[in-house]
Design a protein around this motif. Structure first.
Motif: not given
Length: 363
Positions: A6-7, A13-14, A339-340, A345-347
């Motif tokens: 998603f953009l 933000g956090h 934040p996106h 990256e984590r996902f």
């Protein structure tokens, strides 16, 4: 599976509710798009509405900076001409070399609709969507056989829309048109899906509710001799341990006052979307009992309209929940996280390796 990200074209933000912590600058959108392109996500969803940057301008700006990424962009029937929208579609599909996907959004915010000059009731807006899709699809379908001297075109005179000899001369790369995505929980929306769309989208409800919705839409489509694919829109909070995932989920809303939540819920209540009503019913505007199904958390919906649920847990648990939805017939997953940039990256790092290889469709 096709895994989308998603953009956040309304800011990022956090923390939830910290609007503008990271402005939705072109440079930041570019960083997210290039990151998910590199990581192997299938595409990105770009939202629509007055709270965010225009999805078509954003996509057009980012296409040259990515290689394989698809762009799922919204068209708002009733706000733009269907013929003009067809020309925009064909152009961006060509200039992106067939990386355009179209998300038809009928709209639920009545106040926003009035601001755009649309003064129609709920079911009337879906009537417009039906006529719009008929014109849009037929105009694009005819484009491949049109030439500058052709006298043929698409004509339609309906209750809401009227065009005569509509035509475009430059066809899209994807024939007869880019894939059509669409979501809606009302009976009127289900009829649109059965008649027109390629991928029917739902927000992240508990699996049993999603299964029933799929059954209803699938049955309507089959009665019309059509088959559909299905997709789901979810947030994700995945960490190496389940405890850390739940800690971070609660932290997202820890700073929100009850007054802020109540104010947001009153604003959301003016929407006449059945899907939004179903999202709101999951949490009722209250902080307690936000885990509405195993690992499905409704806390985001306290201060966000639209998609308001997240999959929360360690990587294997989140992967298991994704497979649970896949087993219901879902093959398009549109995720996001706060934040996106970091969450994309984590996902990809934690969950991609755990998804069933034979189901995962990448670039």
């Amino acid at each position: 599976m096709s895994i989308f990200w998603f953009l956040p074209t309304h800011g990022d933000g956090h923390d939830l509710g910290a609007a503008g912590a990271r402005p939705a600058s072109l440079e930041y959108m570019k960083r997210i798009a290039q990151t998910v392109d590199r990581l192997g996500y299938y595409g990105v969803l770009i939202p629509t509405g007055r709270f965010c940057e225009d999805s078509w301008v954003v996509a057009s700006s980012l296409v040259p900076w990515t290689e394989n990424l698809r762009y799922l962009i919204a068209i708002r029937p009733g706000v733009i001409s269907p013929t003009f929208a067809a020309r925009m579609t064909a152009t961006l599909d060509r200039y992106s070399n067939g990386r355009l996907l179209i998300n038809f959004v009928t709209g639920a915010d009545v106040d926003e609709a009035h601001g755009d000059g649309v003064f129609l009731e709920h079911d009337q807006r879906y009537e417009v969507t039906d006529e719009f899709l008929h014109i849009w699809k037929n105009t694009l379908k005819d484009a491949s056989r049109n030439n500058f001297f052709s006298e043929e075109g698409v004509s339609h005179k309906g209750r809401h829309l009227h065009v005569e000899n509509a035509k475009i001369f430059y066809p899209p790369v994807q024939q007869p048109h880019p894939p059509v995505y669409f979501g809606g929980s009302s009976l009127a929306a289900h009829d649109i899906a059965a008649d027109h769309v390629d991928v029917y989208l739902t927000w992240g409800e508990p699996p049993a509710a999603v299964a029933e919705k799929i059954r209803q839409v699938k049955e309507k489509a089959e009665n019309k001799g059509r088959t559909l694919r299905f997709g789901i829109r979810l947030h994700t909070i995945v960490r190496k341990t389940s405890d850390q995932a739940w800690t971070d989920a609660h932290a997202l809303i820890a700073h929100l006052s009850d007054e802020v939540i109540a104010t947001t819920q009153r604003a959301i209540a003016r929407h006449d979307s059945v899907g939004q009503q179903r999202m709101t019913a999951l949490h009722g505007g209250k902080r307690d009992n936000l885990e509405v199904s195993p690992n499905l958390w409704a806390g985001i919906g306290l201060v966000r309209n639209g998609a308001g649920t997240a999959l929360v847990g360690d990587p294997q648990t989140v992967a298991d929940r994704i497979h649970e939805y896949a087993d219901l017939g879902i093959d398009s997953f549109i995720f996001s996280g706060y934040p996106h940039l970091e969450e994309a990256e984590r996902f990809a790092e934690l969950v991609f390796p755990l998804l069933r290889p034979h189901l995962l469709q990448n670039n």
